[in-house]
Every structure is written in C-alpha cells, then in structure tokens.
Design a protein around this motif. Sequence first.
Motif, PDB file in Angstrom:
ATOM      1  N   SER A 271       2.462   1.543  -3.517  1.00  0.00           N
ATOM      2  CA  SER A 271       1.435   1.898  -4.505  1.00  0.00           C
ATOM      3  C   SER A 271       0.980   3.347  -4.335  1.00  0.00           C
ATOM      4  O   SER A 271       0.801   4.057  -5.330  1.00  0.00           O
ATOM      5  N   ALA A 272       0.790   3.772  -3.100  1.00  0.00           N
ATOM      6  CA  ALA A 272       0.393   5.165  -2.865  1.00  0.00           C
ATOM      7  C   ALA A 272       1.467   6.123  -3.370  1.00  0.00           C
ATOM      8  O   ALA A 272       1.160   7.137  -4.008  1.00  0.00           O
ATOM      9  N   TYR A 273       2.717   5.816  -3.086  1.00  0.00           N
ATOM     10  CA  TYR A 273       3.835   6.643  -3.558  1.00  0.00           C
ATOM     11  C   TYR A 273       3.858   6.695  -5.082  1.00  0.00           C
ATOM     12  O   TYR A 273       4.024   7.757  -5.680  1.00  0.00           O
TER      13      TYR A 273
ATOM     14  N   ARG B 295       2.383   4.369 -12.180  1.00  0.00           N
ATOM     15  CA  ARG B 295       0.969   4.378 -11.793  1.00  0.00           C
ATOM     16  C   ARG B 295       0.237   3.162 -12.338  1.00  0.00           C
ATOM     17  O   ARG B 295      -0.625   2.587 -11.660  1.00  0.00           O
TER      18      ARG B 295
ATOM     19  N   LEU C 227       0.821  -1.211   0.000  1.00  0.00           N
ATOM     20  CA  LEU C 227       0.000   0.000   0.000  1.00  0.00           C
ATOM     21  C   LEU C 227       0.858   1.265   0.000  1.00  0.00           C
ATOM     22  O   LEU C 227       0.526   2.238  -0.691  1.00  0.00           O
TER      23      LEU C 227
ATOM     24  N   TRP D 246       1.006   8.758  -6.437  1.00  0.00           N
ATOM     25  CA  TRP D 246       1.185  10.179  -6.111  1.00  0.00           C
ATOM     26  C   TRP D 246       2.309  10.805  -6.920  1.00  0.00           C
ATOM     27  O   TRP D 246       2.147  11.884  -7.504  1.00  0.00           O
TER      28      TRP D 246
END
Length: 158
Positions: free
Chosen positions: A15-17, A27, A12, A20
């Motif tokens: 993936s968030a990094y 992405r 998580l 963003w």
Amino acid sequence: MLRIVIFLILLLMASAYALWKGGGPERMMATILLGMLVVDQLVHLLIPAQFASVDTAHLALDLIAALLTFMLAMTAHRFWPMVAAVLQTLPLLAHFSRLADVGMHPIAYLTMQVAASWLLPPLLAAATWRHQTRLRRSGSDQSWQPSSLQSHLPRVFR
C-alpha cells in the motif's frame, strides 16, 4: 499470529508503494485495502469474530470492499483491478457457503474468508511496478477509462 504479522507487513508495504509510486487506480486500491484494515480492526474491537455462524460484520465489510473494487475495475484503464475484484468477491462465497451449509467447520469458513486476501498485496505491488514501467517507457500512463467520472475524483486519485 505470525501469519497475521507477515500479512500486515506485506499489505502495508504494498500500500505504501502504491500510494507513493502508483497511478490513480493503484492509489485507490491501496486506500480500499487500508480502509478495510482499519474497519476490520474496529469490528474486532467491538464485535468478537464468530465462525460458528455467518459473521455478519465481516459479510458487510466484504460486500463493501467487493463493490468498491468492482467499481474500480469498471472505471480504471487497467486489467489488474478485474483480478482484484474477483479476489474481493471470493470471501462473499465463504459467507454464502456458510449460509448454505451450517455444518461447515469454522476453520474452513475462516480460511475461505481470508485466503484470497493474501494475493492482493503482491497484485497491488506488481500493478504499481507495471505502472512505473509504462511511465518510464512512454512518459504517461492513462489511469481511467475516458467515460469514467475522472473529473469528480480527488486529485490524489487522478
């Protein structure tokens, strides 16, 4: 159980990094990984995991993930997606090994299925960091091969 929580936190966070700060390929990979996570959870709700025989639900999930990552590797203007494609292909070897050797211990089958996935979050985080480094250094970072169908991708992946 703790190892699963640790893996989910790593996945998580990476993936968030990537969502963003990453470029299109980062992405896209984050989306593939998060999609796999959601589908895997749905599979576990509907079908109990089985390691005494070939786990066809996870075989299908791993096959789709490997194909998507291979397509990413062929269209991205990056090297790391090739490594990710290999890592996504390794679980398929587990399924085929299970087919070839029905006497394989279920723990060996489980380990072969999941071990390579531990390398994907750090790879994605490093890829995102490298993308940011290239942006700072040169101001731009080409995401896709010139011959790829970049114009057909949603804006979030360009």
